[in-house]
Write a protein that holds these residues in place. Structure first.
Motif, PDB file in Angstrom:
ATOM      1  N   ASP A  44       0.838  -1.212   0.000  1.00 14.83           N
ATOM      2  CA  ASP A  44       0.000   0.000   0.000  1.00 14.83           C
ATOM      3  C   ASP A  44       0.880   1.272   0.000  1.00 14.83           C
ATOM      4  N   PHE A  45       2.214   1.079  -0.115  1.00 11.92           N
ATOM      5  CA  PHE A  45       3.127   2.238  -0.134  1.00 11.92           C
ATOM      6  C   PHE A  45       3.981   2.256  -1.400  1.00 11.92           C
ATOM      7  N   LEU A  46       3.348   2.037  -2.542  1.00 11.90           N
ATOM      8  CA  LEU A  46       4.128   1.952  -3.783  1.00 11.90           C
ATOM      9  C   LEU A  46       3.936   3.155  -4.709  1.00 11.90           C
ATOM     10  N   GLY A  47       3.359   4.224  -4.172  1.00 12.26           N
ATOM     11  CA  GLY A  47       3.103   5.411  -4.995  1.00 12.26           C
ATOM     12  C   GLY A  47       4.361   6.022  -5.590  1.00 12.26           C
ATOM     13  N   TRP A  48       5.509   5.816  -4.928  1.00 10.99           N
ATOM     14  CA  TRP A  48       6.776   6.402  -5.402  1.00 10.99           C
ATOM     15  C   TRP A  48       7.207   5.829  -6.750  1.00 10.99           C
ATOM     16  N   LEU A  49       6.754   4.587  -7.047  1.00  8.29           N
ATOM     17  CA  LEU A  49       7.191   3.938  -8.288  1.00  8.29           C
ATOM     18  C   LEU A  49       6.875   4.789  -9.520  1.00  8.29           C
ATOM     19  N   SER A  50       5.673   5.386  -9.525  1.00  7.55           N
ATOM     20  CA  SER A  50       5.257   6.149 -10.715  1.00  7.55           C
ATOM     21  C   SER A  50       5.256   7.663 -10.473  1.00  7.55           C
ATOM     22  N   LEU A  51       5.930   8.091  -9.385  1.00  9.33           N
ATOM     23  CA  LEU A  51       5.948   9.541  -9.090  1.00  9.33           C
ATOM     24  C   LEU A  51       6.521  10.400 -10.223  1.00  9.33           C
ATOM     25  N   PRO A  52       7.577   9.931 -10.932  1.00  9.02           N
ATOM     26  CA  PRO A  52       8.119  10.790 -12.001  1.00  9.02           C
ATOM     27  C   PRO A  52       7.071  11.192 -13.044  1.00  9.02           C
ATOM     28  N   ASP A  53       6.025  10.363 -13.231  1.00  3.41           N
ATOM     29  CA  ASP A  53       4.928  10.767 -14.120  1.00  3.41           C
ATOM     30  C   ASP A  53       3.823  11.470 -13.335  1.00  3.41           C
ATOM     31  N   ASP A  54       3.460  10.870 -12.198  1.00  5.71           N
ATOM     32  CA  ASP A  54       2.285  11.372 -11.467  1.00  5.71           C
ATOM     33  C   ASP A  54       2.462  12.806 -10.952  1.00  5.71           C
ATOM     34  N   ILE A  55       3.721  13.181 -10.699  1.00  6.74           N
ATOM     35  CA  ILE A  55       3.953  14.499 -10.107  1.00  6.74           C
ATOM     36  C   ILE A  55       3.847  15.631 -11.138  1.00  6.74           C
ATOM     37  N   LEU A  56       3.904  15.271 -12.431  1.00  8.14           N
ATOM     38  CA  LEU A  56       3.990  16.316 -13.469  1.00  8.14           C
ATOM     39  C   LEU A  56       2.847  17.323 -13.364  1.00  8.14           C
ATOM     40  N   VAL A  57       1.623  16.854 -13.063  1.00  7.27           N
ATOM     41  CA  VAL A  57       0.476  17.769 -13.021  1.00  7.27           C
ATOM     42  C   VAL A  57       0.593  18.780 -11.877  1.00  7.27           C
ATOM     43  N   GLN A  58       1.457  18.489 -10.904  1.00  8.02           N
ATOM     44  CA  GLN A  58       1.564  19.410  -9.753  1.00  8.02           C
ATOM     45  C   GLN A  58       2.730  20.385  -9.869  1.00  8.02           C
ATOM     46  N   LEU A  59       3.584  20.191 -10.878  1.00  8.23           N
ATOM     47  CA  LEU A  59       4.802  21.008 -10.927  1.00  8.23           C
ATOM     48  C   LEU A  59       4.504  22.503 -11.048  1.00  8.23           C
ATOM     49  N   GLU A  60       3.476  22.834 -11.815  1.00  5.86           N
ATOM     50  CA  GLU A  60       3.161  24.246 -12.015  1.00  5.86           C
ATOM     51  C   GLU A  60       2.756  24.912 -10.692  1.00  5.86           C
ATOM     52  N   LYS A  61       1.928  24.212  -9.919  1.00  2.96           N
ATOM     53  CA  LYS A  61       1.490  24.771  -8.620  1.00  2.96           C
ATOM     54  C   LYS A  61       2.691  24.902  -7.668  1.00  2.96           C
ATOM     55  N   ILE A 221      16.091  25.670  -7.528  1.00  4.16           N
ATOM     56  CA  ILE A 221      16.589  24.523  -8.311  1.00  4.16           C
ATOM     57  C   ILE A 221      15.514  24.081  -9.313  1.00  4.16           C
ATOM     58  N   ASP A 222      15.968  23.665 -10.484  1.00  6.60           N
ATOM     59  CA  ASP A 222      15.068  23.285 -11.584  1.00  6.60           C
ATOM     60  C   ASP A 222      14.452  21.897 -11.319  1.00  6.60           C
ATOM     61  N   ILE A 223      13.211  21.890 -10.805  1.00  5.72           N
ATOM     62  CA  ILE A 223      12.610  20.604 -10.407  1.00  5.72           C
ATOM     63  C   ILE A 223      12.166  19.781 -11.622  1.00  5.72           C
ATOM     64  N   ARG A 224      11.922  20.463 -12.758  1.00  6.21           N
ATOM     65  CA  ARG A 224      11.493  19.697 -13.948  1.00  6.21           C
ATOM     66  C   ARG A 224      12.616  18.778 -14.435  1.00  6.21           C
ATOM     67  N   THR A 225      13.847  19.294 -14.419  1.00  6.81           N
ATOM     68  CA  THR A 225      14.973  18.465 -14.863  1.00  6.81           C
ATOM     69  C   THR A 225      15.259  17.352 -13.850  1.00  6.81           C
ATOM     70  N   LEU A 226      15.078  17.664 -12.567  1.00 12.40           N
ATOM     71  CA  LEU A 226      15.257  16.641 -11.520  1.00 12.40           C
ATOM     72  C   LEU A 226      14.296  15.472 -11.770  1.00 12.40           C
ATOM     73  N   VAL A 227      13.023  15.806 -12.023  1.00 10.35           N
ATOM     74  CA  VAL A 227      12.004  14.776 -12.261  1.00 10.35           C
ATOM     75  C   VAL A 227      12.300  14.029 -13.567  1.00 10.35           C
ATOM     76  N   LYS A 228      12.781  14.772 -14.575  1.00 13.87           N
ATOM     77  CA  LYS A 228      13.138  14.137 -15.853  1.00 13.87           C
ATOM     78  C   LYS A 228      14.245  13.083 -15.632  1.00 13.87           C
ATOM     79  N   GLY A 229      15.217  13.437 -14.810  1.00 13.64           N
ATOM     80  CA  GLY A 229      16.296  12.480 -14.500  1.00 13.64           C
ATOM     81  C   GLY A 229      15.750  11.240 -13.819  1.00 13.64           C
ATOM     82  N   ALA A 230      14.831  11.458 -12.871  1.00 14.50           N
ATOM     83  CA  ALA A 230      14.227  10.315 -12.161  1.00 14.50           C
ATOM     84  C   ALA A 230      13.439   9.451 -13.141  1.00 14.50           C
TER      85      ALA A 230
END
Ligand code: PA5
Length: 446
Positions: A44-61, A221-230
């Motif tokens: 029930d704690f596997l949300g991190w697996l797909s965070l690099p995609d799931d987080i994209l919608v929140q980056l702007e906020k 720090i540029d979080i978009r590139t950080l997430v892209k790397g992940a």
């Protein structure tokens, strides 16, 4: 094609062969399958697996809030502990100017609090904040952890007295559970802007959620590139069943084979002080994920070459129960060349004209050879540069390897039952309502 993080296992060969590691890693593909299918312990704690995609919608906020805090204040105090602290600090320290808080020009300071209960630390922070125009980001998934809750109570009071309750509410951001916990209620009562920590993401796997990304963005720090790397590391590891090309599988297997070969302690080694807090993050990730049921590899860390003049003696020559994992950074961001001196009184002219990084690299090679000769197996993880992209790769690489390694050890890598013991005793000793009986018994033992 862009280079990727790579793993070198050559310096473990005195103890385990590469073929053994690959065979073990190939067998461990089943753990990767269990993670992806969500059928292993802690599923029930596997949300991190797909965070690099799931987080994209929140980056702007996240970026918008970071921009707001940077425009209304010169300093942000980030309050949190454990998984609600270490990821952000690891990335901020790795990617910021080494002397960021001392720079005067056009800088926004990010300062951490709530990671201790030290009266002097918080008093001195308040003394500093008296002269600062500051904001607060308070992060707690449960919303009830004592250390950050106490720091927030004290700093909120300070900020409200300084700028008024209404203005304070405009510069306090809470990152917490969607519904439960004292911090959620406080945020709703006072009208703070909030970010949600999803139920299926545990603290130490949360750096790529708003828990880590908001403070990191506030630090500029540029979080978009950080997430892209992940994301790129997710692509390399998550569905890659060819063990020899999956660095997370190889690392998880190599360290478990070393454990089976009498090496229960792993030392994370960096050759730049910028990685100091990355090692702290890694220690929490592995210590809290694996250290249970009487099992686990004990995670330690050193900063080299600094600690070669202290811990170096033990590593070279003490009990042979250690192995090392070096994070090797190929290229520094900046350039510094050693000058020539006419009279060579310090006898360093043989280095004149060389980059400092060349000297550091040779220190790394020399240390690797010396420790290998001293029977310390070494795993080397290499990244081309310590930048946003490769820090993102490192994060996902270590998270994936940690989950696989926990399954190899047959523990639940996503819980932390052991951290409750001290809390119960502390509450009892402090007479928290409901803990009176336990308190009496404990006090008799003091
Ligand atoms: O990894 C973990 O789950 C812990 O280290 C938590 O992050 C830490 O205890 C802080 O908890 P919270 O975010 O609920 O304040």
């Amino acid at each position: 094609m862009k280079e990727n993080l790579s793993i070198n296992l050559k310096n473990t060969s005195k103890f385990i062969s590469f073929e053994e590691i690959v065979a073990h890693a190939q067998q461990s593909v089943r753990h990767l399958d269990n993670l992806n299918a969500g059928v292993g312990p802690g599923n029930d704690f596997l949300g991190w697996l797909s965070l690099p995609d799931d987080i994209l919608v929140q980056l702007e906020k996240i970026e918008k809030t970071a921009k707001h805090l940077r425009s209304v204040s010169d300093t942000t105090v980030v309050i949190g502990i454990g998984g609600s602290y270490l990821g952000a600090r690891a990335v901020v320290e790795a990617l910021s100017h080494s002397f960021a808080p001392l720079l005067k020009n056009n800088h926004h300071d990010v300062i951490f609090a709530g990671q201790n209960i030290c009266e002097d630390y918080l008093s001195e922070l308040i003394e500093l904040l008296d002269g600062r125009n500051y904001s607060i980001v308070v992060i707690s998934k449960s919303g009830t952890t004592t250390e950050p809750a106490l720091a927030f109570r004290i700093l909120k009071d300070h900020l409200e007295k300084k700028v008024g309750k209404l203005n304070a509410a405009e510069r306090i951001i809470a990152v917490t559970d969607a519904k439960k916990g004292a911090l959620r209620s406080l945020a709703e009562t006072n009208g703070y802007e909030t970010f949600i920590i999803p139920d299926n993401i545990g603290g130490r796997y949360s750096v790529l959620s708003p828990v880590g990304l908001l403070p990191i963005a506030i630090a500029g720090i540029d979080i978009r590139t950080l997430v892209k790397g992940a994301k790129s590391m997710e692509e390399i590891t998550r569905n890659n069943k060819h063990a020899e090309t999956n660095p997370s599988l190889l690392y998880a297997s190599a360290r478990n084979l070393l454990l089976q070969n009498g090496k229960p302690i792993e030392i994370m080694v960096g050759f730049t002080p910028k990685l100091h807090f990355f090692s702290e993050w890694w220690k929490q990730l592995y210590g809290e994920s694996e250290g249970k049921d009487g099992k686990g590899i004990f995670p330690a860390s050193v900063d080299l070459t600094t600690d070669l003049h202290s811990m170096g003696q033990y590593i070279q020559d003490g009990q042979r129960i250690l192995f090392e994992t070096i994070i090797s950074v190929k290229n520094p961001v900046r350039k510094l060349t050693i000058p020539l001196e006419k009279d060579d009184s310090d006898q360093l002219n043989y280095l004149a004209g060389k980059r400092l990084s060349e000297v550091n690299h040779n220190a790394e090679l020399g240390t690797t050879l010396a420790h290998t000769d001293g029977n310390v197996p070494i795993i080397t993880i290499t990244i081309p540069a310590l930048d946003e992209y490769y820090t993102g790769q490192l994060i996902y690489f270590f998270e994936m390897a940690c989950a696989i390694s926990g399954y190899i050890l047959d523990v639940n890598p996503f819980d932390q039952p052991g951290v409750e013991a001290y809390k119960k005793n502390m509450f009892a000793l402090l007479n928290k309502p409901g803990f009176e009986e336990a308190g009496k018994k404990l006090k008799e033992r003091l």
